[in-house]
Every structure is written in structure tokens, then in C-alpha cells.
Write an enzyme that holds these catalytic residues in place. Sequence first.
Site, short mmCIF file in Angstrom:
data_model
loop_
_atom_site.label_atom_id
_atom_site.label_comp_id
_atom_site.label_asym_id
_atom_site.label_seq_id
_atom_site.Cartn_x
_atom_site.Cartn_y
_atom_site.Cartn_z
N ALA A 66 0.86 -1.19 0.00
CA ALA A 66 0.00 0.00 0.00
C ALA A 66 0.90 1.24 0.00
CB ALA A 66 -0.88 -0.02 1.24
N GLY A 109 0.64 -5.07 0.80
CA GLY A 109 -0.59 -5.11 0.01
C GLY A 109 -0.36 -5.71 -1.39
N GLU A 112 -0.54 -9.32 -0.85
CA GLU A 112 -1.96 -9.63 -0.60
C GLU A 112 -2.75 -9.62 -1.91
OE1 GLU A 112 -2.17 -6.57 2.47
OE2 GLU A 112 -2.84 -8.10 3.88
N GLU A 132 4.79 -5.28 7.00
CA GLU A 132 4.03 -4.29 7.76
C GLU A 132 4.56 -4.11 9.18
OE1 GLU A 132 2.74 -6.61 5.80
OE2 GLU A 132 1.10 -5.78 4.61
N1 CO8 Z 1 4.61 3.25 -0.62
C1 CO8 Z 1 5.00 4.42 -1.17
N2 CO8 Z 1 6.15 4.58 -1.85
C2 CO8 Z 1 6.94 3.51 -1.98
C3 CO8 Z 1 6.61 2.24 -1.44
C4 CO8 Z 1 5.37 2.14 -0.74
N3 CO8 Z 1 4.93 0.97 -0.24
N4 CO8 Z 1 7.60 1.37 -1.73
C5 CO8 Z 1 8.52 2.07 -2.43
N5 CO8 Z 1 8.13 3.35 -2.58
C6 CO8 Z 1 8.84 4.43 -3.28
C7 CO8 Z 1 10.01 4.93 -2.45
O1 CO8 Z 1 9.58 5.86 -1.50
C8 CO8 Z 1 10.89 5.52 -3.54
O2 CO8 Z 1 10.35 6.78 -3.88
P1 CO8 Z 1 11.34 8.07 -4.03
O3 CO8 Z 1 12.23 7.69 -5.18
O4 CO8 Z 1 10.40 9.18 -4.34
O5 CO8 Z 1 12.05 8.17 -2.74
C9 CO8 Z 1 10.65 4.61 -4.73
O6 CO8 Z 1 9.43 3.93 -4.46
C10 CO8 Z 1 11.73 3.55 -4.88
O7 CO8 Z 1 11.88 2.88 -3.64
P2 CO8 Z 1 13.29 2.72 -2.90
O8 CO8 Z 1 14.19 3.85 -3.23
O9 CO8 Z 1 13.00 2.45 -1.46
O10 CO8 Z 1 13.82 1.39 -3.65
P3 CO8 Z 1 14.85 0.31 -3.07
O11 CO8 Z 1 15.18 -0.55 -4.24
O12 CO8 Z 1 15.94 0.96 -2.31
O13 CO8 Z 1 13.98 -0.55 -2.02
C11 CO8 Z 1 12.05 -1.76 -1.24
C12 CO8 Z 1 12.92 -1.35 -2.44
C13 CO8 Z 1 12.84 -2.68 -0.31
C14 CO8 Z 1 10.83 -2.48 -1.79
C15 CO8 Z 1 11.63 -0.48 -0.44
O14 CO8 Z 1 11.08 0.47 -1.36
C16 CO8 Z 1 10.59 -0.73 0.61
O15 CO8 Z 1 10.89 -1.25 1.67
N6 CO8 Z 1 9.33 -0.33 0.35
C17 CO8 Z 1 8.25 -0.43 1.32
C18 CO8 Z 1 7.74 -1.86 1.44
C19 CO8 Z 1 6.68 -1.96 2.50
O16 CO8 Z 1 6.90 -1.70 3.67
N7 CO8 Z 1 5.46 -2.35 2.08
C20 CO8 Z 1 4.32 -2.50 2.97
C21 CO8 Z 1 3.48 -1.28 2.94
S1 CO8 Z 1 2.16 -1.31 4.12
C22 CO8 Z 1 1.01 -2.28 3.40
O17 CO8 Z 1 1.14 -2.73 2.30
C23 CO8 Z 1 -0.21 -2.53 4.20
C24 CO8 Z 1 -1.28 -3.25 3.40
C25 CO8 Z 1 -2.62 -3.04 4.01
C26 CO8 Z 1 -3.77 -3.25 3.07
C27 CO8 Z 1 -3.49 -3.03 1.61
C28 CO8 Z 1 -4.61 -2.50 0.83
C29 CO8 Z 1 -4.18 -1.97 -0.51
#
Ligand code: CO8
Length: 258
Positions: A66, A109, A112, A132
Site C-alpha cells: 500500500a 498489500g 496480498e 508491515e
Molecule cells: N509506498 C510508497 N512509496 C513507496 C513504497 C510504498 N509501499 N515502496 C517504495 N516506494 C517508493 C520509495 O519511496 C521511492 O520513492 P522516491 O524515489 O520518491 O524516494 C521509490 O518507491 C523507490 O523505492 P526505494 O528507493 O525504497 O527502492 P529500493 O530498491 O531501495 O527498495 C524496497 C525497495 C525494499 C521495496 C523499499 O522500497 C521498501 O521497503 N518499500 C516499502 C515496502 C513496504 O513496507 N510495504 C508495505 C506497505 S504497508 C502495506 O502494504 C499494508 C497493506 C494493508 C492493506 C493493503 C490495501 C491496498
Amino acid sequence: MNNFQTVLCEKHDSVGIVKLNRPNALNALNMTLLHELMDALEAFDADPEIGAMVITGNERAFAAGADIREMAEASAIEMFQRDMVGQFDRLRHIRKPLIAAVSGWCLGGGCELAMSCDMIIASETARFGQPEITLGVIPGAGGTQRLTRAVGKALAMEMILNNRTLTAQEALQHGLVNHVVPTQEVLPAAIKLASEIAARSPLAVLLAKEAINFADESFLSNGLLHERRSFYFLFATEDQKEGMRAFLEKRTPHWQGK
Ligand code: CO8
């Protein structure tokens, strides 16, 4: 269908393809994307030319969860009113088969979403996880339930409580995905599988999917009853007559969806 900002739609013969298209945010699922994805899938579901659907992302990410930016400052009441997860419920009403073609990150998400599909084709680079816990929350769109059913309690606990991610091979070994293929082949392989299913007896496909999903949602006796009713019901169709006659006459059946 052509006015979407965050998903791209395409028809490949009898297969509807929806590509998540927020590459700069690793296809993070914001509200716009969730609405557009569900609108696109519902349109394909209602399209008589389409027999099955594929959801895919890009090489780097299927979806990294998400959209954290969109929900970071939200209150519980705002989250409840937005009902992000309510969009996921629309997936459960899609009747045609849905296949996820997953490369790269498939997290939160995103995982999921893939698990809400009927089958998953993964590329060698796919990584599955429910991170999460690292954000101070838990999965909200079925992760605790579907992951546990897919990989078993012990591994689900480790993934959800301690952010253990699975490689594509591990996901295959634990029954989360159907096949692992080289990255370039992930979409073609998903389309091939979807095309094969789309060429099968359409009413039987819909009822089979419904009955299998029932297995997860009911006690055995209810599921058995549901399956039996659908099985008997199919004997009211022309396709059942055609399928069995074609077998006996040693020819390919011609399905009409009637
Ligand atoms: N949300 C928003 N932006 C994101 C997300 C995210 N989940 N994941 C990545 N991005 C963005 C980053 O902020 C970054 O943006 P910017 O260039 O503007 O800074 C861009 O994508 C690239 O990401 P990274 O620079 O972080 O890329 P890396 O290769 O260094 O890392 C990762 C990749 C490991 C995947 C890292 O991006 C990461 O950890 N992302 C978050 C993963 C996460 O925690 N996901 C869970 C989110 S919570 C959730 O899903 C709850 C679900 C509940 C219900 C769902 C209903 C839809």
C-alpha cells in the site's frame, strides 16, 4: 478503460491484461490505483470476449505494498472512511480466473493482491513478503489469513512477525506460487496459462473457481455440498453434453458457454 492513470489495460485474444503502472513508486497501491485496477478487472469480467485475466507489474516490482505516503498521517477514522481494503473485496466478486504475473518486489498489500489472485506465476527475481511489522502495523488486506493458508502457520508467523521474505524458489517450495520462470517469460507464461483456461468450458471454469474458493471459506460439509450442486448443475448445460460426446467421438469439443 483507456482513461486510467495508474494501470494499463490490453486485450490479448481472450485474455485481459492489467499492468500496474506507478513505476516511480514501485507500483505502491494508492487509492486511485486500487479503484482503477478494480474497475478494469470488473470491465474484463463483464466482457464476453474475455475468458481469464492477468495482473502484472514491471521487472522491478509487482507492487511494494500500500502507498505509505498516502496513509502515513491518516487517523484511524480516516482509514476507516477511505476503506482502502474495501476495494480488495471487489476482487472476491471477479468470477473469471485471475493470474498474477510477478517480478521483483511483491510486498505487503502487493503480496496480498497476488495472493488474492487464483494463481501466481513468479519470475526468478520475485520476492514475497509482509513487511508491515516494520511500519508498526500488520497486514490489512487478508495477508494473515491467506498467507497462513498458503504456506502454513510456522512460516507465516516468521514472515509476518519478523519480516522474513521468500525468494521465488522458496515461494514455489512452500506452495505460494504455481511456477517460477525466467524474468522475460513471466508475462508470456501467465498469458499462455490464462489462454489455455480461457479455451476451456467457460461455465465449468467459473463454477470450479467458485467451488475451490469455497474450500477456504467454509466447513468441509458446506464446501462439499456447494461443489456437488455445481457439478449437478453443469449437466443442464450444452457444454457438458458437447464435452462428453466429443470425448466419446475422439474429437476436440467446441465450447459455447451455454
Ligand atoms: N509506498 C510508497 N512509496 C513507496 C513504497 C510504498 N509501499 N515502496 C517504495 N516506494 C517508493 C520509495 O519511496 C521511492 O520513492 P522516491 O524515489 O520518491 O524516494 C521509490 O518507491 C523507490 O523505492 P526505494 O528507493 O525504497 O527502492 P529500493 O530498491 O531501495 O527498495 C524496497 C525497495 C525494499 C521495496 C523499499 O522500497 C521498501 O521497503 N518499500 C516499502 C515496502 C513496504 O513496507 N510495504 C508495505 C506497505 S504497508 C502495506 O502494504 C499494508 C497493506 C494493508 C492493506 C493493503 C490495501 C491496498
